[in-house]
Design a protein around this motif. Structure first.
Motif, PDB file in Angstrom:
ATOM      1  N   TRP A 251      46.252  35.524  47.802  1.00 54.50           N
ATOM      2  CA  TRP A 251      47.411  35.523  48.697  1.00 54.50           C
ATOM      3  C   TRP A 251      47.376  36.734  49.630  1.00 54.50           C
ATOM      4  O   TRP A 251      47.625  36.612  50.815  1.00 54.50           O
ATOM      5  CB  TRP A 251      48.711  35.568  47.881  1.00 54.50           C
ATOM      6  CG  TRP A 251      49.046  34.292  47.203  1.00 54.50           C
ATOM      7  CD1 TRP A 251      48.713  33.032  47.627  1.00 54.50           C
ATOM      8  CD2 TRP A 251      49.781  34.121  45.996  1.00 54.50           C
ATOM      9  NE1 TRP A 251      49.200  32.095  46.751  1.00 54.50           N
ATOM     10  CE2 TRP A 251      49.864  32.726  45.747  1.00 54.50           C
ATOM     11  CE3 TRP A 251      50.380  34.997  45.104  1.00 54.50           C
ATOM     12  CZ2 TRP A 251      50.522  32.206  44.634  1.00 54.50           C
ATOM     13  CZ3 TRP A 251      51.037  34.482  43.999  1.00 54.50           C
ATOM     14  CH2 TRP A 251      51.110  33.095  43.772  1.00 54.50           C
ATOM     15  N   GLU A 260      46.295  31.250  44.445  1.00 54.87           N
ATOM     16  CA  GLU A 260      46.668  29.846  44.272  1.00 54.87           C
ATOM     17  C   GLU A 260      45.442  28.976  44.109  1.00 54.87           C
ATOM     18  O   GLU A 260      44.319  29.360  44.468  1.00 54.87           O
ATOM     19  CB  GLU A 260      47.471  29.367  45.476  1.00 54.87           C
ATOM     20  CG  GLU A 260      46.699  29.355  46.784  1.00 54.87           C
ATOM     21  CD  GLU A 260      47.583  29.106  47.987  1.00 54.87           C
ATOM     22  OE1 GLU A 260      47.264  28.186  48.773  1.00 54.87           O
ATOM     23  OE2 GLU A 260      48.589  29.838  48.156  1.00 54.87           O
ATOM     24  N   LEU A 339      51.495  23.376  48.377  1.00 51.73           N
ATOM     25  CA  LEU A 339      51.663  24.165  47.168  1.00 51.73           C
ATOM     26  C   LEU A 339      53.134  24.194  46.763  1.00 51.73           C
ATOM     27  O   LEU A 339      54.011  24.418  47.598  1.00 51.73           O
ATOM     28  CB  LEU A 339      51.153  25.582  47.406  1.00 51.73           C
ATOM     29  CG  LEU A 339      51.060  26.491  46.184  1.00 51.73           C
ATOM     30  CD1 LEU A 339      49.948  26.019  45.265  1.00 51.73           C
ATOM     31  CD2 LEU A 339      50.815  27.935  46.624  1.00 51.73           C
ATOM     32  N   ASP A 340      53.396  23.958  45.484  1.00 50.19           N
ATOM     33  CA  ASP A 340      54.749  24.033  44.947  1.00 50.19           C
ATOM     34  C   ASP A 340      54.977  25.457  44.437  1.00 50.19           C
ATOM     35  O   ASP A 340      54.666  25.785  43.292  1.00 50.19           O
ATOM     36  CB  ASP A 340      54.929  23.014  43.827  1.00 50.19           C
ATOM     37  CG  ASP A 340      56.370  22.901  43.365  1.00 50.19           C
ATOM     38  OD1 ASP A 340      57.191  23.758  43.758  1.00 50.19           O
ATOM     39  OD2 ASP A 340      56.680  21.963  42.607  1.00 50.19           O
ATOM     40  N   THR A 341      55.521  26.310  45.311  1.00 53.31           N
ATOM     41  CA  THR A 341      55.678  27.719  44.965  1.00 53.31           C
ATOM     42  C   THR A 341      56.772  27.954  43.931  1.00 53.31           C
ATOM     43  O   THR A 341      56.872  29.054  43.374  1.00 53.31           O
ATOM     44  CB  THR A 341      55.994  28.539  46.232  1.00 53.31           C
ATOM     45  OG1 THR A 341      57.138  27.966  46.888  1.00 53.31           O
ATOM     46  CG2 THR A 341      54.810  28.515  47.188  1.00 53.31           C
ATOM     47  N   LYS A 343      56.815  26.539  41.113  1.00 51.21           N
ATOM     48  CA  LYS A 343      56.141  26.495  39.825  1.00 51.21           C
ATOM     49  C   LYS A 343      55.054  27.561  39.808  1.00 51.21           C
ATOM     50  O   LYS A 343      53.989  27.391  40.400  1.00 51.21           O
ATOM     51  CB  LYS A 343      55.541  25.107  39.580  1.00 51.21           C
ATOM     52  CG  LYS A 343      56.587  24.010  39.481  1.00 51.21           C
ATOM     53  CD  LYS A 343      55.929  22.653  39.224  1.00 51.21           C
ATOM     54  CE  LYS A 343      56.963  21.558  39.105  1.00 51.21           C
ATOM     55  NZ  LYS A 343      56.348  20.225  38.892  1.00 51.21           N
ATOM     56  N   LYS A 344      55.353  28.654  39.140  1.00 49.73           N
ATOM     57  CA  LYS A 344      54.426  29.788  39.136  1.00 49.73           C
ATOM     58  C   LYS A 344      54.031  30.119  37.701  1.00 49.73           C
ATOM     59  O   LYS A 344      54.879  30.250  36.824  1.00 49.73           O
ATOM     60  CB  LYS A 344      55.071  31.005  39.798  1.00 49.73           C
ATOM     61  CG  LYS A 344      54.122  32.155  40.085  1.00 49.73           C
ATOM     62  CD  LYS A 344      54.833  33.262  40.852  1.00 49.73           C
ATOM     63  CE  LYS A 344      55.141  32.848  42.269  1.00 49.73           C
ATOM     64  NZ  LYS A 344      55.733  33.961  43.055  1.00 49.73           N
ATOM     65  N   ASP A 380      50.087  36.574  38.983  1.00 53.50           N
ATOM     66  CA  ASP A 380      50.673  35.266  39.289  1.00 53.50           C
ATOM     67  C   ASP A 380      49.586  34.291  39.733  1.00 53.50           C
ATOM     68  O   ASP A 380      48.633  34.669  40.426  1.00 53.50           O
ATOM     69  CB  ASP A 380      51.714  35.398  40.400  1.00 53.50           C
ATOM     70  CG  ASP A 380      52.962  36.133  39.943  1.00 53.50           C
ATOM     71  OD1 ASP A 380      53.260  36.074  38.734  1.00 53.50           O
ATOM     72  OD2 ASP A 380      53.627  36.760  40.783  1.00 53.50           O
ATOM     73  N   TYR A 381      49.781  33.047  39.337  1.00 51.50           N
ATOM     74  CA  TYR A 381      48.827  31.990  39.719  1.00 51.50           C
ATOM     75  C   TYR A 381      49.602  30.694  39.910  1.00 51.50           C
ATOM     76  O   TYR A 381      50.332  30.253  39.017  1.00 51.50           O
ATOM     77  CB  TYR A 381      47.758  31.828  38.648  1.00 51.50           C
ATOM     78  CG  TYR A 381      46.760  30.716  38.931  1.00 51.50           C
ATOM     79  CD1 TYR A 381      45.954  30.753  40.061  1.00 51.50           C
ATOM     80  CD2 TYR A 381      46.630  29.636  38.062  1.00 51.50           C
ATOM     81  CE1 TYR A 381      45.037  29.746  40.318  1.00 51.50           C
ATOM     82  CE2 TYR A 381      45.709  28.634  38.311  1.00 51.50           C
ATOM     83  CZ  TYR A 381      44.919  28.687  39.445  1.00 51.50           C
ATOM     84  OH  TYR A 381      44.011  27.689  39.697  1.00 51.50           O
ATOM     85  N   CYS A 382      49.466  30.084  41.080  1.00 50.45           N
ATOM     86  CA  CYS A 382      50.111  28.802  41.382  1.00 50.45           C
ATOM     87  C   CYS A 382      49.035  27.729  41.535  1.00 50.45           C
ATOM     88  O   CYS A 382      48.124  27.876  42.356  1.00 50.45           O
ATOM     89  CB  CYS A 382      50.907  28.889  42.679  1.00 50.45           C
ATOM     90  SG  CYS A 382      52.524  29.635  42.506  1.00 50.45           S
ATOM     91  N   ASN A 383      49.173  26.669  40.770  1.00 44.50           N
ATOM     92  CA  ASN A 383      48.215  25.568  40.889  1.00 44.50           C
ATOM     93  C   ASN A 383      48.921  24.221  40.791  1.00 44.50           C
ATOM     94  O   ASN A 383      48.357  23.244  40.326  1.00 44.50           O
ATOM     95  CB  ASN A 383      47.125  25.674  39.815  1.00 44.50           C
ATOM     96  CG  ASN A 383      45.971  24.726  40.067  1.00 44.50           C
ATOM     97  OD1 ASN A 383      45.587  24.495  41.217  1.00 44.50           O
ATOM     98  ND2 ASN A 383      45.423  24.153  39.013  1.00 44.50           N
ATOM     99  N   ASP A 384      50.170  24.179  41.226  1.00 48.12           N
ATOM    100  CA  ASP A 384      50.912  22.918  41.285  1.00 48.12           C
ATOM    101  C   ASP A 384      51.113  22.535  42.738  1.00 48.12           C
ATOM    102  O   ASP A 384      51.593  23.344  43.541  1.00 48.12           O
ATOM    103  CB  ASP A 384      52.265  23.066  40.584  1.00 48.12           C
ATOM    104  CG  ASP A 384      52.130  23.140  39.080  1.00 48.12           C
ATOM    105  OD1 ASP A 384      52.016  22.080  38.448  1.00 48.12           O
ATOM    106  OD2 ASP A 384      52.118  24.269  38.544  1.00 48.12           O
TER     107      ASP A 384
END
Length: 578
Positions: A251, A260, A339-341, A343-344, A380-384
């Motif tokens: 990011w 992400e 990206l669905d931020t 959901k983290k 933090d990691y977002c993968n949704d």
């Protein structure tokens, strides 16, 4: 990293005892095979082992065939027969970017070791593309990847047409892509691996991975991949001293700010394979780690993946079969994602502190990863991802036969088409392209469209004998919908296949049309009202005589009905097709 070296040395010593050493081994882990050495190796393998077969699929842009080396313990090399026997197919693609050659050398050693040690799996057929971008592999030098730590020489990213083949899976400008799609559709792999080398941020890991984006994959296949396959695979790689994490897509300027997952649209290898319910992995070794470690990490990944697929073959085959069946009746298809931020999640990340110091070049601040400051942090990691646009499938699409490349690509990808046996007037939905954006600079040979706005009209249109009907009741429905719906991110429309419909072929001479337009306004008060309303809301329009004439012209019977009309009909109801 020092802990890895003894293990690597042991591996090298044990493998070097075999007669058929690879150029990587002979060089002590500093060189990658040339194209001639690679093909020679494959030919020697099939001469020595009846469990191996070397196949050709079409040609490439440089005129050489695309090859596939198949390993089958039963010596059955017929994809139809193997599917009937319930064998799982793992397809491994090497050298899509030949400057990233680890997969090539690792595959050569793995192929030899499996055959030499008689360790071929019972329930898995292994298919290796020795090198996909032959063109780039032949364009060999030590210079094209300035920040890469070995090998001594390597290939080039672009192919003979300077195309990045990992952007060519939908538009298919290259012969390489045509041949690959033929191969992929014949073997229909349950699992697909595309071997790469990454650049970008620095960290402690030798290898990262991109798994098929979990929200885009069929739910049952995705559940198996994420709850069973990946956890075991990561544990096994950690045991091999090659701990892995998801591909680092940062990011901020450094990974500790969080990152992400990768949104792999269909132009990419795993985005393409997702359309056919295949589990996909893009393997990314880190370009600044020593070349020999990168190759051995790639070797370990393929070996461990094969072992897991062997153990779970029945489940994997059955899950994909059910997914293919469910796609036939699926009604709603997502077209675009974001990206669905909200959901983290978090992950444990092993990196190096990113610090800034004065540049010796510019005198300004520059980023520097300090290897004397390793760390382990929770980040933090977002993968949704969530769909931003979806479409209800029609009963069928009707495609005029004039759109040759569209028809050829649909056939190439296993789409079943029917042709009209006579001229027919059909009633259905037609899109009008009301707005779109076009890139200002070329991207992979195209000025891509995006942000497509559509108006949907129900109308009767005449089609002709030989035009094509594509019913949307097939296992390849996702490919059909995501290429033929113009608003999809990698649709044929967005890749400029239909740009000729955006060009107006007839127009008016303003000095002659003036009197006709005035008469039309007298006879049609509603048209005059619409014109007045447009003047009131658009000052620029109100000051342009030509724009006002054009407004009237486009609402007259003289305006061509096919201008900006997407030529493919959405047929909503079943029609008897002769």
């Amino acid at each position: 990293m020092k802990k890895v070296l003894p293990f690597l040395a042991v591996c090298a010593l044990s493998l070097n005892s075999y007669a058929q050493q690879t150029p990587f081994e002979k060089s002590g882990g500093t060189e990658t095979a040339t194209y001639q050495e690679l093909i020679g190796f494959c030919k020697q393998i099939v001469q020595k082992y009846p469990e191996a077969k070397f196949l050709e699929y079409g040609t490439t842009d440089i005129g050489k065939p695309l090859n596939l080396l198949v390993l089958s313990k039963s010596k059955d090399f017929d994809p139809v027969s193997l599917r009937a026997k319930g064998k799982a197919v793992v397809l491994i693609n090497n050298g899509i970017h030949p400057g990233e050659p680890e997969g090539i050398d690792a595959s050569m050693m793995l192929i030899r070791d499996l055959l030499e040690k008689k360790k071929l799996p019972e329930n898995v057929v292994l298919c290796f593309v020795p090198v996909y971008n032959i063109d780039g592999m032949l364009n060999r030098s030590p210079y094209s990847r300035v920040n890469q730590n070995g090998p001594k020489e390597y290939g080039f990213r672009g192919n003979y047409r300077n195309l990045d083949l990992n952007r060519d899976y939908i538009k298919t400008d290259s012969r390489n892509s045509q041949s690959f799609q033929q191969l992929f559709q014949e073997w229909k792999p349950e699992v697909f691996v595309d071997n790469h080398t990454s650049n970008g941020a620095d960290y402690q890991y030798i290898m990262t991975y991109i798994a098929t984006q979990k929200d885009k994959l069929n739910p049952a296949v995705s559940a198996y991949m994420n709850t069973q396959l990946i956890p075991v695979l990561l544990d096994k790689m950690k045991e091999r001293k090659f701990e892995m994490i998801p591909y680092v897509n940062v990011w901020g300027d450094t990974p500790d700010k969080g990152y992400e997952g990768f949104n792999d649209s269909p132009r990419y290898s795993t985005g393409y394979s997702t359309l056919f319910n295949s589990i996909g992995f893009v393997v990314e070794t880190h370009m600044w780690k020593p070349f020999d470690q990168r190759v051995w990490a790639n070797y370990g990944f393929m070996d461990e993946l094969m072992n897991i697929v062997e153990k779970d073959a029945k489940q994997i085959v059955e899950t994909k079969r059910k997914a293919d069946e469910s796609i036939k009746t699926q009604k709603t298809f997502p077209l675009n994602w974001e990206l669905d931020t909200a959901k983290k999640a978090t992950l444990t990340f092993k990196g190096f502190e990113g610090v800034h110091k004065s540049s010796e070049v510019s005198g300004l601040d520059r980023l520097f990863y300090d290897h004397n400051q390793p760390y382990e942090k929770t980040i933090d990691y977002c993968n949704d991802f969530k769909p931003t646009q979806s479409i209800e499938k029609p009963w069928a699409y009707v495609i005029p036969q004039s759109w040759h490349k569209v028809i050829e690509l649909l056939k190439l990808n296993g789409v079943q088409l029917k042709q009209l046996g006579k001229d027919m007037t059909l009633n259905g939905e037609m899109y009008r392209i009301t707005d779109y954006k076009t890139a200002q600079r070329p991207y992979e040979g195209h000025y891509n469209h995006s942000a497509v706005q559509l108006r949907k009209d129900t109308m009767s249109v005449k089609f002709y004998k030989g035009d094509y009907v594509v019913q949307v009741d097939q296992p390849v429905n996702r490919y059909i919908v995501e290429t033929l719906e113009p608003q999809a991110i990698d649709s044929y429309f967005n890749w400029n296949f239909f740009d000729s419909v955006l060009g107006q072929k007839e127009g008016f001479s303003d000095y002659l049309f003036e009197d006709m337009a005035a008469e039309m306004l007298k006879k049609d008060p509603s048209l005059k009202a619409r014109l007045d309303a447009k003047r009131q809301t658009d000052p620029k329009f109100a000051q342009s005589a030509y724009a006002q004439l054009d407004f009237i012209y486009k609402q007259s019977p003289y305006y061509e009905p096919t201008h900006n009309r997407y030529p493919i009909m959405r047929l909503l109801q079943p029609v008897y097709l002769k």
